[in-house]
Design a protein around this motif. Structure first.
Motif, PDB file in Angstrom:
ATOM      1  N   ILE A  37      -6.209   0.254  -7.417  1.00  0.00           N
ATOM      2  CA  ILE A  37      -6.424   1.614  -7.920  1.00  0.00           C
ATOM      3  C   ILE A  37      -7.043   1.522  -9.326  1.00  0.00           C
ATOM      4  O   ILE A  37      -6.596   0.707 -10.150  1.00  0.00           O
ATOM      5  CB  ILE A  37      -5.099   2.414  -7.984  1.00  0.00           C
ATOM      6  CG1 ILE A  37      -4.577   2.649  -6.558  1.00  0.00           C
ATOM      7  CG2 ILE A  37      -5.288   3.760  -8.697  1.00  0.00           C
ATOM      8  CD1 ILE A  37      -3.257   3.358  -6.485  1.00  0.00           C
ATOM      9  N   ASN A  62       0.810  -1.227   0.000  1.00  0.00           N
ATOM     10  CA  ASN A  62       0.000   0.000   0.000  1.00  0.00           C
ATOM     11  C   ASN A  62       0.840   1.273   0.000  1.00  0.00           C
ATOM     12  O   ASN A  62       0.342   2.350  -0.301  1.00  0.00           O
ATOM     13  CB  ASN A  62      -0.965  -0.001   1.185  1.00  0.00           C
ATOM     14  CG  ASN A  62      -2.134  -0.928   0.919  1.00  0.00           C
ATOM     15  OD1 ASN A  62      -1.987  -1.920   0.204  1.00  0.00           O
ATOM     16  ND2 ASN A  62      -3.278  -0.633   1.474  1.00  0.00           N
ATOM     17  N   THR A  95       0.795   3.458  -3.143  1.00  0.00           N
ATOM     18  CA  THR A  95      -0.393   4.215  -3.558  1.00  0.00           C
ATOM     19  C   THR A  95      -0.033   5.586  -4.140  1.00  0.00           C
ATOM     20  O   THR A  95      -0.488   5.951  -5.226  1.00  0.00           O
ATOM     21  CB  THR A  95      -1.342   4.413  -2.349  1.00  0.00           C
ATOM     22  OG1 THR A  95      -1.592   3.137  -1.783  1.00  0.00           O
ATOM     23  CG2 THR A  95      -2.654   5.055  -2.763  1.00  0.00           C
ATOM     24  N   THR A 128      -9.234   4.776  -5.342  1.00  0.00           N
ATOM     25  CA  THR A 128      -8.323   3.885  -4.611  1.00  0.00           C
ATOM     26  C   THR A 128      -9.134   3.103  -3.594  1.00  0.00           C
ATOM     27  O   THR A 128      -9.836   3.698  -2.765  1.00  0.00           O
ATOM     28  CB  THR A 128      -7.233   4.709  -3.897  1.00  0.00           C
ATOM     29  OG1 THR A 128      -6.564   5.495  -4.876  1.00  0.00           O
ATOM     30  CG2 THR A 128      -6.231   3.809  -3.193  1.00  0.00           C
TER      31      THR A 128
END
Lengths: 469, 160
Positions: B141, B97, B100, B136
């Protein structure tokens, strides 16, 4: 937050340093602890809970082990110790390997177990190994129990080495947590370490990383052997300058705060054997496994069969430490087998081989290892290896010429910087006993700082390979 | 002091109970998904008119977004067959993560470049770009530039 970012260098670090040097000595660990929590929470607002759990749990477990030891209650000492080891490894195992385990179970079971993948908490492999070093050493009476929660919290969460090491053993900083020498000279030394690391990461690793990324994006079947080797060489340099650069920055930051951390890299690409390579690469991880796994298993003071088992266990664990994937397991065992081969078969042969060939031999196997390590999975790794040995699109093509001509100067620079020679020459020129050239040194470090900052401000490409471990 | 030490160990058991509750909370809060990216991509494909969109390879991901597909758990990119069209779907399953931000900024970069290219002579394309969806959901995503971008997003969410 990573060290090689504009926000860290121009906002976070100056504020921490200012507060750290303004407060009295007794509050310095508290400043490190609180700012480290902010640093961690910046990227991991949820997993700060895990970090706090780890700090308080191990603090209490340490006190409990000491308490039972004091009353010579062996049974409870052992129970408390193994429980602490179990909780730490259980936490690491769950967050790092549970998705991998269920994925593989689902692949062999006739039914599917639904599961939600959890993101890997940043730095968990590093700080769990630190807490384990503390618990094991308290149990073995090698260190005193830490009764100050703030000092213990500062040790576990210390932001310079929190995300990518070096893995600092408690025994190495026990004394420094209470009494450390903070001086202008040491601060300056720290700044030069930080800048060298920054230059390695931003100017060298990031630039050669772009070459590797674009070659890795090509299908393995379309790669000529030459392009594949150029890509492999690019990754070989990228991972070294990326990780060692980050480690140097961590060591430098530690020095600015008065700490001395162990060196994590010692020119690994100048090694004359695989055994030598692993004495120079990620030294803090290697020494952790040696101290807490290899030696307790009996090390090399056992019969050959058990020694082989010990080596394979340690290298299987070293592989898995890097990630929950079959490729890491294979990569670890690959090194285990190579080390056994050197120990039992090649030792005498290597002693009689000229240094140049030993170096070629070492780098050949190290580069093959990086292919397994860097590939998305084992199948992709094998395809890439196939391309390297001519099973892709022939031996040579225009793509190889393009990459070689575009990156030749950078490759030469990387080869030079992989050895100690340029730094030795620099030191001999700037700090020789006869004549000190402080101005030249200042210009050199300022140049690294300005160029790195300019690169960071303009570039969107600033990956960090060891972030995910 | 000894009494205190005796009592302090009780804290340990409360901490372990707290950790288990925290893990249970993470597992049931549904932040990340183990769904296969190909299945997610298929659901998104079925939800909208794919028209001139066709699946692109990793080199195109690198070229258009500057992202190295191998760094992620999976990437599915659909681009228009014509340079004069801006329809585009990107689905990324993150390996971590922490990635992101880099994916979001790569998408933003691509969007800005497309807006620059079509500004002045392609008002319809610019409108589509302005109405893009960037969603997201944990480790997934979605970036969609399409007249039915909202439907694609709905299918994306449902498939996780």
């Amino acid at each position: 937050m990573i060290f090689s970012s504009v926000f860290f260098m121009f906002v976070f670090l100056p504020i921490v340093l200012l507060v750290y040097f303004l407060v009295p000595k007794r509050l310095k660990n508290l400043v490190i602890f609180l700012f480290s929590l902010v640093f961690y929470a910046w990227g991991e607002p949820v997993y700060i809970v895990l970090m706090l759990f780890s700090i308080v749990y191990n603090y209490v477990a340490g006190i409990e082990i000491a308490y039972h030891k004091k009353w010579k209650d062996e049974r409870w000492t052992k129970i408390t110790f193994w429980m602490a080891v179990g909780v730490n490894l259980g936490m690491l195992g769950f967050f790092k390997y549970y998705g991998f385990l269920l994925e593989n179970l689902n692949a062999i079971l006739p039914f599917k177990i639904p599961f939600r993948e959890l993101p890997l908490p940043i730095g968990i492999s590093f700080y769990t190994f630190q807490t384990l070093s503390y618990i094991i050493d308290v149990y073995r009476d090698k260190v005193n129990v830490q009764r100050n929660l703030i000092s213990f919290g500062a040790y576990i969460s210390m932001f310079p080495q929190l995300i990518a090491g070096p893995i600092v053993r408690y025994a190495d900083v026990e004394e420094q947590l209470e009494n450390r020498r903070i001086s202008l000279a040491k601060f300056g030394d720290g700044v030069t370490w930080f800048l060298c690391g920054l230059g390695k990461k931003v100017l060298l690793a990031n630039n050669i990383g772009m070459a590797y990324d674009s070659i890795a994006a090509l299908p393995a079947g379309s790669l000529s052997a030459a392009t594949a080797w150029i890509g492999c060489a690019a990754y070989t340099f990228q991972i070294y300058f990326d990780f060692s650069g980050y480690s140097d920055m961590a060591i430098g930051l530690g020095k600015m705060f008065g700490f001395d951390f162990m060196r994590n890299f010692q020119y690994p690409y100048t090694s004359a054997s695989i055994t030598d390579f692993w004495r120079r690469w990620h030294i803090s991880l290697g020494s952790w496994f040696r101290e807490y796994v290899y030696i307790p298993l009996g090390g090399n003071r056992v019969d050959r069969r058990r020694h082989i088992r010990n080596i394979l266990v340690v290298w299987m664990l070293t592989g898995l430490w890097h990630g929950a994937a079959w490729k890491f397991l294979v990569w670890g065992l690959y090194y285990g087998l190579l080390l056994l081969l050197e120990k039992y078969l090649l030792k005498n042969v290597l002693e009689h081989v000229p240094g140049f060939f030993k170096h070629i031999y070492t780098m050949f196997f190290v580069m093959i290892g990086w292919v397994i390590f860097a590939s998305p999975d084992l199948a992709a790794g094998l395809s890439y290896l196939g391309a390297m040995f001519g099973f892709g699109a022939g031996l040579w093509d225009a793509t190889a010429v393009y990459y070689l001509s575009s990156y030749l100067i950078l490759f030469i620079l990387l080869i030079l910087c992989s050895g100690p020679y340029p730094y030795k020459k620099f030191c001999a020129y700037c700090y020789s006993a006869r004549k000190k050239r402080w101005g030249a040194a200042l210009v050199f470090y300022l140049l690294i700082f300005v160029l790195s900052t300019a690169y960071l401000v303009n570039a969107t490409y600033n990956p960090f390979l060891y972030f995910r471990f | 002091m000894e009494q205190l030490e005796k009592k302090i160990v009780l804290v340990k058991y409360f901490l372990i109970a707290g950790l288990l509750l925290f893990i249970a909370g993470l597992l049931f809060s549904g932040k990340n998904s183990s769904a296969d990216i190909e299945q997610v991509a298929q659901k998104v494909e079925q939800s909208i008119d794919m028209g001139s969109l066709s699946r692109a390879d990793n080199r195109m991901v690198k070229r258009l977004y500057g992202l190295n597909a191998n760094d992620y758990e999976g990437v599915a990119l659909y681009v228009s067959d014509s340079n004069m069209k801006v329809e585009e779907i990107l689905i990324v399953k993150l390996a971590d993560n922490a990635q992101t931000e880099e994916v979001q900024s790569a998408v933003q970069g691509r969007l800005d470049r497309q807006l620059d290219s079509f500004e002045g002579y392609g008002p319809q394309q610019c409108a589509l770009l302005e109405d893009h969806v960037l969603d997201t959901a944990g480790n997934y995503i979605l970036y969609a530039v399409h007249q039915d971008a909202a439907a694609a997003d709905q299918a994306f969410r449902k498939s996780l």
